[in-house]
Design an enzyme around this catalytic site. Structure first.
Site: not given
Ligand SMILES: NC(=O)c1ccc[n+]([C@@H]2O[C@H](COP(=O)([O-])OP(=O)(O)OC[C@H]3O[C@@H](n4cnc5c(N)ncnc54)[C@H](O)[C@@H]3O)[C@@H](O)[C@H]2O)c1
Length: 319
Positions: A264-266, A51, A140, A76
């Protein structure tokens, strides 16, 4: 280079890792697997199930001596962040501070951060460029904005180099339904299973969808480029949900049943990110069209469904 990818077992993390490996970098992954999946961890990477908020992360910095970190791990879900702001803040802010602290302590060359268009909140002009006001409307978005501020503070106080990438709505193979473009994954899955598609509002609301391989390419370019700056990664297009459905129907080669529900609101009405800074600083522009990206994503869903079906068949016929 030795690159530490947090959240590497996630949707974007998988594509970033594959791109890094293709370019000859060695990759270390940290992921708690809370939403990530071991199937997303390619051969040949060192994986630590940890983590990012935990102090044990330091052992990875000591043992692996990474050169650069690409920090993708995060809570996320926007809706989860509104119901559980403490947990969102813990993972997204405290987790980022933990990694920043260690990156400065062990003199990493750069901190690359996955931020989001959510930091802008409701747009006052479109397409949004990087100088647009930051007024997040969700916990977020606020946790991403706060992380950005911490990154800049660490740059000032510890000379830690950084690139902040603000992604629009990322879609593609291996996506779950949770993230900011989760709607694409839900629609494609429903289309593959002949289930109706549910739309909130009249479907004229627009989003900026960007294909995950384009996003991965931007992350990898940031290893050498985009020094100490913040860059949008989007497609600059405003694509309506109705157009998305129309394109999914076209590539699925069948009509889709759509149910319209009250808005949806927001929910933000329109969104689109300028990427001219990415072009200048990262020599990056989106490469995939929506249709190409959706085709690849649908193919993967169909492959997965076939595999699950075959596994079920084998199980029911084994003695
Ligand atoms: N998918 C999108 O549209 C999008 C848009 C903007 C920003 N992002 C950012 O991109 C990044 C990746 O997103 P994603 O879509 O691949 O999501 P995802 O959930 O597939 O990947 C996130 C990963 O982080 C891991 N994780 C979560 N909390 C954790 C912790 N406390 N310790 C260790 N690992 C942890 C999860 O297990 C997961 O594998 C994120 O930072 C997200 O905010 C994504």
């Amino acid at each position: 280079m030795k690159v530490l990818v947090t959240g590497g077992a996630g949707f974007i993390g998988y594509h970033v890792t594959k791109n890094l490996q293709k370019k000859g970098h060695s990759v270390i992954l940290i992921d708690s697997l809370i939403t990530g999946n071991e199937e997303n961890i390619p051969e040949g990477v060192a994986f630590y199930k940890m983590d990012i908020t935990s102090p044990e992360i330091e052992t990875v910095f000591i043992k692996e001596e990474p050169d650069i970190i690409i920090h993708l791990a995060a809570q996320i879900s926007v809706s989860y962040s509104m119901k559980n702001p403490q947990e969102d803040g813990k993972v997204n802010i405290i987790g980022t501070i933990n990694l920043l602290h260690l990156s400065a302590k062990y003199h990493l060359k750069k901190f690359i951060f996955a931020s989001s268009a959510a930091v802008y909140g409701t747009p006052v002009r479109l397409p949004i460029d990087e100088s647009h006001q930051l007024m997040p409307t969700s916990s977020y978005g606020l946790s991403k904005m706060t992380s950005e501020n911490y990154i800049q503070m660490y740059h000032q106080s510890n000379s830690l180099s950084y690139t902040i990438l603000r992604f629009s709505n990322v879609y593609g193979p291996r996506q779950t339904s949770e993230g900011e473009a989760g709607v694409v994954s839900i629609f494609l899955n429903n289309a593959a299973q002949d289930k109706p598609i549910q739309v909130f509002g009249n479907g004229n609301q627009t989003r900026d969808f960007i294909y995950v391989k384009d996003v991965a390419e931007a992350c990898v370019r940031a290893l050498d480029l985009g020094e100490n700056t913040t860059i949008n990664i989007g497609s600059r297009t405003q694509l309506s949900i109705n157009h998305l459905i129309h394109t999914i129907a076209k590539i699925s080669e069948k009509p889709l049943s759509v149910q319209f529900e009250p808005a949806r609101e927001g929910d933000i009405e329109h969104s689109s990110l300028h990427y001219s800074k990415a072009r200048e600083q990262l020599d990056w522009a989106p490469h995939y069209t929506l249709e190409q990206g959706l085709r690849e994503a649908l193919k993967e869903i169909q492959r997965k469904r076939r595999r699950t079906h075959e596994a079920g068949w084998e199980k029911s016929h084994s003695i």
